[in-house]
Design a protein around this motif. Structure first.
Motif, mmCIF file in Angstrom:
data_model
loop_
_atom_site.group_PDB
_atom_site.id
_atom_site.type_symbol
_atom_site.label_atom_id
_atom_site.label_comp_id
_atom_site.label_asym_id
_atom_site.label_seq_id
_atom_site.Cartn_x
_atom_site.Cartn_y
_atom_site.Cartn_z
ATOM 1 N N ASP A 63 11.416 -3.067 6.960
ATOM 2 C CA ASP A 63 10.353 -2.165 6.480
ATOM 3 C C ASP A 63 10.912 -0.850 5.936
ATOM 4 O O ASP A 63 10.472 -0.353 4.903
ATOM 5 N N SER A 66 12.907 -0.961 2.528
ATOM 6 C CA SER A 66 12.121 -1.415 1.372
ATOM 7 C C SER A 66 12.699 -2.626 0.658
ATOM 8 O O SER A 66 12.743 -2.672 -0.567
ATOM 9 N N LYS A 68 12.739 -7.135 0.918
ATOM 10 C CA LYS A 68 12.028 -8.235 1.547
ATOM 11 C C LYS A 68 12.844 -8.754 2.732
ATOM 12 O O LYS A 68 14.055 -8.927 2.625
ATOM 13 N N ASN C 20 2.723 -7.601 -7.466
ATOM 14 C CA ASN C 20 2.815 -6.920 -6.180
ATOM 15 C C ASN C 20 1.847 -7.536 -5.174
ATOM 16 O O ASN C 20 0.631 -7.413 -5.309
ATOM 17 N N LEU C 21 2.431 -8.180 -4.173
ATOM 18 C CA LEU C 21 1.662 -8.858 -3.128
ATOM 19 C C LEU C 21 0.586 -7.959 -2.523
ATOM 20 O O LEU C 21 -0.506 -8.400 -2.189
ATOM 21 N N ASN C 22 0.891 -6.674 -2.397
ATOM 22 C CA ASN C 22 -0.044 -5.744 -1.744
ATOM 23 C C ASN C 22 -1.264 -5.409 -2.596
ATOM 24 O O ASN C 22 -2.209 -4.800 -2.108
ATOM 25 N N ASP C 23 -1.225 -5.798 -3.860
ATOM 26 C CA ASP C 23 -2.387 -5.570 -4.728
ATOM 27 C C ASP C 23 -3.533 -6.527 -4.408
ATOM 28 O O ASP C 23 -4.648 -6.353 -4.887
ATOM 29 N N TRP C 24 -3.254 -7.553 -3.632
ATOM 30 C CA TRP C 24 -4.226 -8.623 -3.444
ATOM 31 C C TRP C 24 -5.469 -8.176 -2.681
ATOM 32 O O TRP C 24 -5.395 -7.384 -1.755
ATOM 33 N N GLU C 25 -6.591 -8.645 -3.138
ATOM 34 C CA GLU C 25 -7.827 -8.574 -2.364
ATOM 35 C C GLU C 25 -8.618 -9.825 -2.700
ATOM 36 O O GLU C 25 -8.266 -10.558 -3.630
ATOM 37 N N ARG C 52 -1.574 -17.333 2.837
ATOM 38 C CA ARG C 52 -1.241 -15.919 3.087
ATOM 39 C C ARG C 52 -0.596 -15.743 4.461
ATOM 40 O O ARG C 52 0.346 -14.979 4.617
ATOM 41 N N GLU C 56 3.246 -14.484 5.247
ATOM 42 C CA GLU C 56 3.479 -13.394 6.196
ATOM 43 C C GLU C 56 4.548 -13.799 7.215
ATOM 44 O O GLU C 56 5.448 -13.025 7.538
#
Lengths: 127, 100, 110
Positions: A63, A66, A68, C20-25, C52, C56
């Protein structure tokens, strides 16, 4: 080569991992190659020696740097039918790492056994 | 002077050379794969312990954590620092020597 | 070409996977599915959510045969087979479901 692939000849592949996990891209790349190669249903073994044993250290958490945390993927190898992971005992000892420190099930073998594994392999890829 | 080492001691001799050549009261900071040099139980432990008599040693916490290591993995008297401490060290020292 | 989701412009790669994976909704999946002519139902969502969680845990998008096996283990045999998964995701359960889930293209997908 092509003919052999078509007639379904299974070869003994050995991926040799000798690099620490995060300082260079080698370890991550090796894992990608293994996963892609798994589709070809060959007889795959992975060997971890020298700093490569650090790849398998449990509880890695990237984390704060930064990047993966690709080391989590080692736990998925079994589902890709990559089940033969060998770790050289001498490499662990030199680094003060024990079997309990590792994140996945591996077979710990001596240098002599590693020598035999390398001798018996038909295709060897180095990372 | 601040010395940094970013290579594993098992792969390159940067740490050994750094420790051999760093002057009294220097600071030595281990980063990236260099953090493996701070592990106890390795073949470099004796060399590192010996150096701790003359230099102050630090490891960068985020790099340690990324590799699944923590303070229990380390030789005593090596201090774990964060990015802000790194900056502070860099400012406090007039010169920085990077052993690549 | 970025995709527009709830007023935000999200970057995707040349094959339409989120950069970007974190953009997902959830609406990302809905919008991508609509483009492919699919109405997402409960069964689709079960697989998308499964993917998902898989990502993770293992940090990879599984190849289709691995996905099939893993779904079988978790959700039962009647769902862990290609027929069931291809009916839900006709462009390929690996590729298409991973895209809807905001994951990269599956590793080992040749």
């Amino acid at each position: 080569m092509e003919e052999e692939a078509q007639s379904g000849v299974i070869k003994k592949f050995l991926y040799i991992n000798r690099r620490a996990p995060h300082g260079t891209i080698y370890a991550h790349e090796a894992l990608e190659v293994v996963l892609i190669g798994a589709a070809f249903e060959q007889d795959v073994s992975m060997a971890f020696l020298d700093d490569g044993v650090f790849q398998l250290k449990k509880d890695q958490n990237t984390d704060q740097i930064s990047t993966k945390n690709f080391t989590k993927t080692f736990s998925a190898l079994e589902m890709y039918d990559v089940e033969k992971l060998y770790v050289e005992k001498e490499s662990l000892d030199e680094r003060g790492i024990s079997a309990d420190d590792l994140a996945v099930d591996v077979k710990i073998i001596s240098s002599d056994e590693m020598k035999q594994l390398i001798t018996d392999s038909e295709v060897i890829l180095n990372f | 002077m601040l010395h940094t080492v970013n290579k594993s001691p098992f792969e390159k001799n940067s740490l050994e050379t750094c420790l051999r050549l760093s002057g009294k009261d220097s600071s030595v900071l281990l980063i990236e794969d260099g953090v493996y040099g701070a592990l106890k139980g390795t073949k470099f432990e004796a060399t590192v312990k010996e150096s701790l008599n003359t230099v102050k040693m630090y490891v960068l916490g985020p790099d340690l954590m990324a590799r699944g290591l923590d303070k229990n993995s380390l030789i005593n008297n090596i201090e774990i620092i964060d990015y802000q401490d790194f900056v502070k060290l860099a400012v406090e020292n007039e010169r920085i020597q990077n052993w690549l | 070409m970025p995709i527009e989701v709830n007023g935000k412009s999200l970057e995707v790669d040349e094959e339409g996977y989120l950069s970007n994976l974190n953009d997902w909704e959830k609406d990302v999946a809905e919008i991508m599915a609509k483009e492919d002519g699919i109405d997402l139902g409960e069964d689709h969502w079960e697989i998308i959510n499964f993917l998902r969680e898989y990502y993770e845990e293992y940090q990879i998008a599984p190849a289709v045969r691995v996905l099939t096996k893993a779904v079988g283990k978790k959700l039962g045999k009647e769902k862990g087979n290609s027929k069931y998964l291809y009916e839900l995701f006709p462009y390929g359960p690996g590729k298409q479901a991973c895209k809807f889930a905001g994951l990269p293209k599956p590793t080992g997908c040749v």
